[in-house]
Design a protein around this motif. Sequence first.
Motif, PDB file in Angstrom:
ATOM      1  N   TYR A  69      34.648  27.518  52.233  1.00  0.00           N
ATOM      2  CA  TYR A  69      35.006  28.862  51.809  1.00  0.00           C
ATOM      3  C   TYR A  69      36.461  28.862  51.365  1.00  0.00           C
ATOM      4  O   TYR A  69      37.347  28.443  52.107  1.00  0.00           O
ATOM      5  CB  TYR A  69      34.800  29.823  52.980  1.00  0.00           C
ATOM      6  N   LEU A  70      36.722  29.299  50.144  1.00  0.00           N
ATOM      7  CA  LEU A  70      38.089  29.436  49.634  1.00  0.00           C
ATOM      8  C   LEU A  70      38.137  30.714  48.804  1.00  0.00           C
ATOM      9  O   LEU A  70      37.605  30.787  47.699  1.00  0.00           O
ATOM     10  CB  LEU A  70      38.489  28.230  48.778  1.00  0.00           C
ATOM     11  N   TYR A  71      38.776  31.726  49.381  1.00  0.00           N
ATOM     12  CA  TYR A  71      38.823  33.053  48.769  1.00  0.00           C
ATOM     13  C   TYR A  71      39.474  32.974  47.391  1.00  0.00           C
ATOM     14  O   TYR A  71      40.586  32.468  47.249  1.00  0.00           O
ATOM     15  CB  TYR A  71      39.616  33.986  49.679  1.00  0.00           C
ATOM     16  N   SER A  72      38.784  33.496  46.369  1.00  0.00           N
ATOM     17  CA  SER A  72      39.265  33.327  45.000  1.00  0.00           C
ATOM     18  C   SER A  72      39.085  34.595  44.179  1.00  0.00           C
ATOM     19  O   SER A  72      37.957  34.960  43.811  1.00  0.00           O
ATOM     20  CB  SER A  72      38.535  32.167  44.314  1.00  0.00           C
ATOM     21  N   ASN A  73      40.200  35.256  43.875  1.00  0.00           N
ATOM     22  CA  ASN A  73      40.154  36.368  42.923  1.00  0.00           C
ATOM     23  C   ASN A  73      39.704  35.890  41.548  1.00  0.00           C
ATOM     24  O   ASN A  73      39.050  36.627  40.807  1.00  0.00           O
ATOM     25  CB  ASN A  73      41.540  37.009  42.807  1.00  0.00           C
ATOM     26  N   LEU A  74      40.064  34.655  41.222  1.00  0.00           N
ATOM     27  CA  LEU A  74      39.669  34.096  39.933  1.00  0.00           C
ATOM     28  C   LEU A  74      38.150  34.131  39.778  1.00  0.00           C
ATOM     29  O   LEU A  74      37.632  34.454  38.700  1.00  0.00           O
ATOM     30  CB  LEU A  74      40.201  32.664  39.810  1.00  0.00           C
ATOM     31  N   GLY A  75      37.433  33.803  40.849  1.00  0.00           N
ATOM     32  CA  GLY A  75      35.974  33.818  40.784  1.00  0.00           C
ATOM     33  C   GLY A  75      35.421  35.182  40.421  1.00  0.00           C
ATOM     34  O   GLY A  75      34.496  35.303  39.603  1.00  0.00           O
ATOM     35  N   TYR A  76      35.987  36.234  41.006  1.00  0.00           N
ATOM     36  CA  TYR A  76      35.489  37.574  40.703  1.00  0.00           C
ATOM     37  C   TYR A  76      35.943  38.048  39.328  1.00  0.00           C
ATOM     38  O   TYR A  76      35.285  38.901  38.716  1.00  0.00           O
ATOM     39  CB  TYR A  76      35.872  38.548  41.818  1.00  0.00           C
ATOM     40  N   GLY A  77      37.058  37.493  38.828  1.00  0.00           N
ATOM     41  CA  GLY A  77      37.400  37.722  37.434  1.00  0.00           C
ATOM     42  C   GLY A  77      36.380  37.078  36.512  1.00  0.00           C
ATOM     43  O   GLY A  77      35.989  37.659  35.485  1.00  0.00           O
ATOM     44  N   ILE A  78      35.923  35.882  36.869  1.00  0.00           N
ATOM     45  CA  ILE A  78      34.875  35.213  36.093  1.00  0.00           C
ATOM     46  C   ILE A  78      33.589  36.041  36.108  1.00  0.00           C
ATOM     47  O   ILE A  78      32.892  36.165  35.096  1.00  0.00           O
ATOM     48  CB  ILE A  78      34.638  33.784  36.622  1.00  0.00           C
ATOM     49  N   LEU A  79      33.285  36.650  37.247  1.00  0.00           N
ATOM     50  CA  LEU A  79      32.081  37.484  37.329  1.00  0.00           C
ATOM     51  C   LEU A  79      32.170  38.693  36.414  1.00  0.00           C
ATOM     52  O   LEU A  79      31.191  39.043  35.745  1.00  0.00           O
ATOM     53  CB  LEU A  79      31.849  37.932  38.776  1.00  0.00           C
ATOM     54  N   ASP A  80      33.332  39.355  36.366  1.00  0.00           N
ATOM     55  CA  ASP A  80      33.415  40.520  35.465  1.00  0.00           C
ATOM     56  C   ASP A  80      33.337  40.068  34.009  1.00  0.00           C
ATOM     57  O   ASP A  80      32.783  40.776  33.151  1.00  0.00           O
ATOM     58  CB  ASP A  80      34.650  41.378  35.765  1.00  0.00           C
TER      59      ASP A  80
END
Length: 370
Positions: free
Chosen positions: A172-183
């Motif tokens: 587990y590595l918390y990533s705002n980047l990942g949720y930017g990719i989702l949007d």
Amino acid sequence: MVRTAVFGFLLLLLLLLLPDAAANADTRFQRIAREIRRLVADQTVPSLVVGVAKDGRIIWEFAVGWADRERRIPATPHTPYSLASVSKPFTATAVLKLVEAGRLALDSPANNYLGHARITGTHPERATLRHVLTHTAGLPAYFRMRFADDPQTFENTIASRAILTRPSRRRYLYSNLGYGILDHIIERVAGVTYAEFMHRELFEPLQLGQTSVPTAPPPGAAVRYSADDSPLPFYDVDHRGASSVYASAHDLVRFGMFHLNQGASDEHHSGPRILQAKSIREMQRVHTQIDTGAGYGLGWRIDDDGRGFRQVGHTGGMPGVTTVLSLFPAERVVIVVLANRRSDLVVPLARRVAGAVIPAYAWRLRQELH
């Protein structure tokens, strides 16, 4: 303008001087209301807004302090606040909606839905949408403020930052980047902007009138304040699906109620049908372990203390923002606390608000102090 400022000042003064019983007829919240008043009076935060629901009904809303100190605009339960990472459950809900429509598949590689800017590095083909949602794709931690004159595109961010240094599913590595990719994926698949999709498919059907993904300050929104108490200029982030939603406490409680009501069963629910019950249950299931008793689902953190209390929720924090959305599914309780400054006192306050509604939870909190 002068009359408006005077009225706002007098209204705030009245709120601070009102007896607690007048703030709300429910005596359970008198003590916590006094604590909230004190935190604002001590200038711990410019304002605090709280919302509580139980059994599908809002039972308490309370606001103290300034949404905009310079213009003397008091905070209310309907004031839009920047949510920071409490945006993530909204984005995850939108992803699941596209999954139900057959336009996304949770276990397909995220790169299947990206254009020329793609995830690279160590085995990017293993980084599925599910991994991105659960912070196990191997994407790095990331936070980047963005102002109006910023020429950087998110595709440039993906190309330069979405480089895996470890295989997916390992940690587990918390990533705002990942949720930017989702949007970004939502936009590519839906053919409209992330903000437009969220408004059309979530905010409008759920009647969340003070919820948006703005590129400028929403009307009447709470100003974000720095640690030294100065107002921050409006900023956005390029990982919008991670941190860019604004909502009032009233709307955020209603969003929490939606996730409780529709997660119960397909036969017993109220409000519009946005997701199937099985999708909401999938969102609220632990997919990856963070620590003992703590895990992450699809857009939700799940905490189980082993003593009968299971919480599904999220917190948010960035310059000028501290937010909490907490659901207690078994008790049918939703807790919201919003502040327009960073403060370590907001999360403990949310726990005490929960204790005012759930006496057994309050007893558990007292045991932790001894």
